[in-house]
Design a protein around this motif. Structure first.
Motif, PDB file in Angstrom:
ATOM      1  N   ASP A  69      -0.917   7.713  -4.484  1.00  0.00           N
ATOM      2  CA  ASP A  69      -0.248   8.359  -3.357  1.00  0.00           C
ATOM      3  C   ASP A  69       1.258   8.136  -3.380  1.00  0.00           C
ATOM      4  O   ASP A  69       1.950   8.470  -2.418  1.00  0.00           O
ATOM      5  CB  ASP A  69      -0.813   7.823  -2.038  1.00  0.00           C
ATOM      6  CG  ASP A  69      -2.250   8.263  -1.810  1.00  0.00           C
ATOM      7  OD1 ASP A  69      -2.564   9.421  -2.116  1.00  0.00           O
ATOM      8  OD2 ASP A  69      -3.055   7.445  -1.333  1.00  0.00           O
ATOM      9  N   MET A  70       1.776   7.592  -4.463  1.00  0.00           N
ATOM     10  CA  MET A  70       3.206   7.312  -4.554  1.00  0.00           C
ATOM     11  C   MET A  70       3.985   8.610  -4.769  1.00  0.00           C
ATOM     12  O   MET A  70       3.652   9.413  -5.647  1.00  0.00           O
ATOM     13  CB  MET A  70       3.462   6.363  -5.724  1.00  0.00           C
ATOM     14  CG  MET A  70       4.830   5.758  -5.755  1.00  0.00           C
ATOM     15  SD  MET A  70       4.975   4.589  -7.143  1.00  0.00           S
ATOM     16  CE  MET A  70       6.373   3.617  -6.588  1.00  0.00           C
ATOM     17  N   PRO A  71       5.041   8.857  -3.991  1.00  0.00           N
ATOM     18  CA  PRO A  71       5.846  10.080  -4.170  1.00  0.00           C
ATOM     19  C   PRO A  71       6.461  10.150  -5.571  1.00  0.00           C
ATOM     20  O   PRO A  71       6.743   9.119  -6.190  1.00  0.00           O
ATOM     21  CB  PRO A  71       6.930   9.948  -3.098  1.00  0.00           C
ATOM     22  CG  PRO A  71       6.376   8.999  -2.097  1.00  0.00           C
ATOM     23  CD  PRO A  71       5.509   8.050  -2.858  1.00  0.00           C
ATOM     24  N   THR A  72       6.699  11.358  -6.048  1.00  0.00           N
ATOM     25  CA  THR A  72       7.177  11.562  -7.416  1.00  0.00           C
ATOM     26  C   THR A  72       8.502  10.862  -7.677  1.00  0.00           C
ATOM     27  O   THR A  72       8.702  10.241  -8.730  1.00  0.00           O
ATOM     28  CB  THR A  72       7.323  13.062  -7.703  1.00  0.00           C
ATOM     29  OG1 THR A  72       6.081  13.713  -7.438  1.00  0.00           O
ATOM     30  CG2 THR A  72       7.696  13.294  -9.159  1.00  0.00           C
TER      31      THR A  72
ATOM     32  N   ASN B  33       0.849  -1.187   0.000  1.00  0.00           N
ATOM     33  CA  ASN B  33       0.000   0.000   0.000  1.00  0.00           C
ATOM     34  C   ASN B  33       0.885   1.236   0.000  1.00  0.00           C
ATOM     35  O   ASN B  33       1.582   1.514   0.974  1.00  0.00           O
ATOM     36  CB  ASN B  33      -0.927  -0.016   1.219  1.00  0.00           C
ATOM     37  CG  ASN B  33      -2.004   1.043   1.133  1.00  0.00           C
ATOM     38  OD1 ASN B  33      -1.719   2.197   0.846  1.00  0.00           O
ATOM     39  ND2 ASN B  33      -3.232   0.650   1.379  1.00  0.00           N
ATOM     40  N   MET B  34       0.851   1.965  -1.089  1.00  0.00           N
ATOM     41  CA  MET B  34       1.721   3.131  -1.232  1.00  0.00           C
ATOM     42  C   MET B  34       1.428   4.204  -0.185  1.00  0.00           C
ATOM     43  O   MET B  34       2.316   4.943   0.234  1.00  0.00           O
ATOM     44  CB  MET B  34       1.551   3.741  -2.625  1.00  0.00           C
ATOM     45  CG  MET B  34       1.999   2.848  -3.752  1.00  0.00           C
ATOM     46  SD  MET B  34       3.758   2.529  -3.672  1.00  0.00           S
ATOM     47  CE  MET B  34       3.756   0.769  -3.802  1.00  0.00           C
TER      48      MET B  34
ATOM     49  N   ALA C 170      -2.735  15.960 -14.747  1.00  0.00           N
ATOM     50  CA  ALA C 170      -2.945  17.345 -15.188  1.00  0.00           C
ATOM     51  C   ALA C 170      -2.378  18.351 -14.194  1.00  0.00           C
ATOM     52  O   ALA C 170      -1.916  19.422 -14.578  1.00  0.00           O
ATOM     53  CB  ALA C 170      -4.431  17.596 -15.411  1.00  0.00           C
ATOM     54  N   THR C 171      -2.410  17.997 -12.891  1.00  0.00           N
ATOM     55  CA  THR C 171      -1.910  18.925 -11.872  1.00  0.00           C
ATOM     56  C   THR C 171      -0.451  18.656 -11.511  1.00  0.00           C
ATOM     57  O   THR C 171       0.083  19.292 -10.592  1.00  0.00           O
ATOM     58  CB  THR C 171      -2.769  18.807 -10.595  1.00  0.00           C
ATOM     59  OG1 THR C 171      -2.752  17.447 -10.125  1.00  0.00           O
ATOM     60  CG2 THR C 171      -4.203  19.229 -10.873  1.00  0.00           C
ATOM     61  N   GLY C 172       0.187  17.726 -12.215  1.00  0.00           N
ATOM     62  CA  GLY C 172       1.597  17.461 -11.982  1.00  0.00           C
ATOM     63  C   GLY C 172       1.888  16.577 -10.784  1.00  0.00           C
ATOM     64  O   GLY C 172       3.048  16.445 -10.378  1.00  0.00           O
ATOM     65  N   GLN C 173       0.874  15.944 -10.216  1.00  0.00           N
ATOM     66  CA  GLN C 173       1.080  15.091  -9.046  1.00  0.00           C
ATOM     67  C   GLN C 173       1.403  13.646  -9.419  1.00  0.00           C
ATOM     68  O   GLN C 173       1.825  12.871  -8.559  1.00  0.00           O
ATOM     69  CB  GLN C 173      -0.173  15.115  -8.156  1.00  0.00           C
ATOM     70  CG  GLN C 173      -0.480  16.484  -7.574  1.00  0.00           C
ATOM     71  CD  GLN C 173      -1.794  16.476  -6.816  1.00  0.00           C
ATOM     72  OE1 GLN C 173      -2.857  16.202  -7.374  1.00  0.00           O
ATOM     73  NE2 GLN C 173      -1.725  16.787  -5.544  1.00  0.00           N
TER      74      GLN C 173
ATOM     75  N   ASN D 158      -8.001   5.045  -5.798  1.00  0.00           N
ATOM     76  CA  ASN D 158      -9.326   5.650  -5.655  1.00  0.00           C
ATOM     77  C   ASN D 158      -9.295   7.123  -6.074  1.00  0.00           C
ATOM     78  O   ASN D 158     -10.270   7.844  -5.891  1.00  0.00           O
ATOM     79  CB  ASN D 158      -9.846   5.520  -4.213  1.00  0.00           C
ATOM     80  CG  ASN D 158      -8.923   6.176  -3.194  1.00  0.00           C
ATOM     81  OD1 ASN D 158      -8.008   6.931  -3.542  1.00  0.00           O
ATOM     82  ND2 ASN D 158      -9.146   5.901  -1.923  1.00  0.00           N
ATOM     83  N   ARG D 159      -8.166   7.533  -6.637  1.00  0.00           N
ATOM     84  CA  ARG D 159      -8.022   8.908  -7.117  1.00  0.00           C
ATOM     85  C   ARG D 159      -8.226   8.972  -8.621  1.00  0.00           C
ATOM     86  O   ARG D 159      -8.119   7.967  -9.332  1.00  0.00           O
ATOM     87  CB  ARG D 159      -6.619   9.444  -6.782  1.00  0.00           C
ATOM     88  CG  ARG D 159      -6.300   9.526  -5.313  1.00  0.00           C
ATOM     89  CD  ARG D 159      -4.904  10.087  -5.098  1.00  0.00           C
ATOM     90  NE  ARG D 159      -4.766  11.418  -5.689  1.00  0.00           N
ATOM     91  CZ  ARG D 159      -3.606  12.052  -5.825  1.00  0.00           C
ATOM     92  NH1 ARG D 159      -2.485  11.466  -5.438  1.00  0.00           N
ATOM     93  NH2 ARG D 159      -3.556  13.252  -6.363  1.00  0.00           N
TER      94      ARG D 159
END
Length: 482
Positions: free
Chosen positions: A242-245, A195-196, A288-291, A280-281
């Protein structure tokens, strides 16, 4: 290709008449049969361009027909029609080499389009096998939305295409991942989930790829990561959004090259895993928002599976509720049934927590219901307006009374507090903090049990702990974190 020779096998006179008429209007030549014996006679005369067959026939099984025809004439596409709309049926149809599976009732336009497409393509036999026993399968439901999920799962179990499962919390995304693994050719190898959202960002790479001794402070020995643990099997990346960039970049390189190195290591290791990711995102919005990296999104979204919310498949609620009551009984709780009014009440509820919420409710009812048959009034007492067990509280101790008193004091002490736009968040924090702290204390710091008691997803609880700065206390055992 159009105007093909179609052979339709169904023991229902009305279905044969309606389907044959629709196909003839589309320009096809149609022969019909009502049984396996009739089918054999038709096949002795000539082999069709496309075969449509029901599953349950008076003297045989339509899926066995599909397998038999695929063995001798693999160039003939077989379309299976079935009222037994389960994941088992979809997978068995694909195993038998069926070109497609259409659950009844089906739309005639969809049927004619499927026949037209089948005339220009060839079915392919799938090697895996599954027993015709739905109780052993994790996914339940016969709604049109779930039928589409079954059809996609059935088509991917024989290959290693990357799958991205999307859906609200509680819809069963991990169950889809497990079904893909358990029904596929990797089923004898490990299924490993991570689970990230539950892993600190500085530890994600070590968790995924492993680390060598001395790679960082506290790394006393070499530890295999989830990619190594899942070798030959399936790696389920939950909450991938939710994984960091920085970890996204490393994961992308592994997906592109099929190789990785441990943290602090130099030896290249082959990544022999099937990837199933879930979120779930809205990942397109995150891109689009760069996340979220766009190139990683396309690497993961090879085969998308969108799980419907429970409110979008209300026809499945009665079946799911009875299944959960049966499972509760098998786990040692009293055996209970639902009366018709209770089923109706369940179907009218919105289920913000989806299937997980329904399962938890059925377990509570199995444990707490006074009678063997659950009534609508008893169900309403548990559902209420906030999904809790109703209990009498004196007026002067009600939360609503306390909130009003709090607001009145706040207005006296901080006259601008009611108008500065922060009241909602402030009040929510005042209520949320004691709720979370009390439930954590009640369950000895076990976040999983506290989350279930509150009615939250465990990952949501952890996010709220971080946001509110609450010390969660002792962590639950490692097996509960997986």
């Amino acid at each position: 290709m159009s105007g093909g020779n179609v052979l339709l096998v169904d023991d229902d006179d009305a279905i044969r008449t309606v389907v044959a008429h629709a196909l003839r209007r589309a320009g096809h030549r149609v022969r019909t049969a009502a049984s396996v014996a009739d089918l054999d006679r038709e096949l002795q005369q000539s082999v069709p361009d496309v075969l449509l067959t029901d599953v349950v026939l008076p003297d045989g099984d339509g899926i066995e027909i599909a397998a038999r025809l695929n063995a001798v004439s693999p160039e003939v596409p077989v379309i299976v029609l079935s009222a037994r709309n389960t994941l088992t049926t979809a997978v068995r149809a694909n195993e038998a080499g069926a070109y497609d599976y259409l659950p009844k009732p089906f739309d005639l336009d969809t049927l004619t389009r499927t026949v037209a497409a089948a005339l220009g393509r060839r079915g392919a036999s799938l090697p895996s096998q599954v027993e015709d026993e739905d109780k052993s399968l994790p996914l339940i439901g016969r709604s049109p939305a779930m039928q589409e999920v079954y059809r996609v799962i059935a088509r991917v179990v024989s290959n290693d295409l990357t799958v991205l499962v999307s859906g609200e919390s509680g819809t069963g995304k991990e169950l889809v991942a497990r079904a893909i693994h358990d029904l596929g050719h990797r089923r004898t190898a490990p299924f490993v989930a991570i689970n990230m959202a539950a892993i600190p960002r500085e530890l994600i790479e070590a968790e995924l790829f492993g680390h060598e001794r001395g790679a960082f402070t506290g790394a006393a020995q070499r530890t295999a990561g989830r990619f190594e643990q899942a070798a030959g099997g399936t790696l389920f990346l939950d909450e991938i959004g939710d994984m960091p960039t920085e970890a996204q970049t490393r994961l992308l390189r592994v997906l592109q090259s099929g190789e990785f190195t441990t943290v602090g290591g130099a030896r290249t290791i082959r990544a022999d895993v099937r990837i199933v990711a879930a979120t779930n995102r809205d990942l397109q919005q995150a891109v689009a928002t760069g996340q979220f990296r766009e190139d990683l999104y396309y690497r993961l979204n090879v085969v998308p599976i969108a799980l419907p919310a429970l409110r979008e498949r209300k026809g499945d609620i009665a079946m799911l509720a009875r299944h959960f009551l049966e499972r509760a009984a098998e786990s040692g709780l009293p055996r209970k049934t639902l009366d018709e009014d209770a089923v109706s009440a369940l179907e009218q509820h919105d289920w913000p927590g989806n299937v997980r919420q329904l399962e938890n409710l059925m377990r509570r009812l199995a444990a707490l219901s006074r009678d063997d048959r659950i009534s609508s009034s008893e169900l309403a007492a548990m559902l209420g307006s906030g999904q809790h067990v109703a209990c009498p509280v004196p007026d002067d101790e009600r939360l609503s009374t306390a909130v009003r008193a709090y607001l009145e004091r706040l207005a006296r002490l901080e006259p601008t507090a009611l108008d500065n736009g922060t009241l909602y968040d402030r009040l929510l924090a005042e209520v949320e903090r004691p709720l979370i702290e009390t439930m954590l204390a009640r369950h000895g710091g076990n976040q999983l049990r506290a989350a279930r008691a509150i009615g939250l997803n465990r990952n949501t609880l952890r996010k709220r702990l971080d946001m509110l700065g609450i010390d969660p206390g002792p962590r639950p055992p490692a097996q509960e974190l997986r």
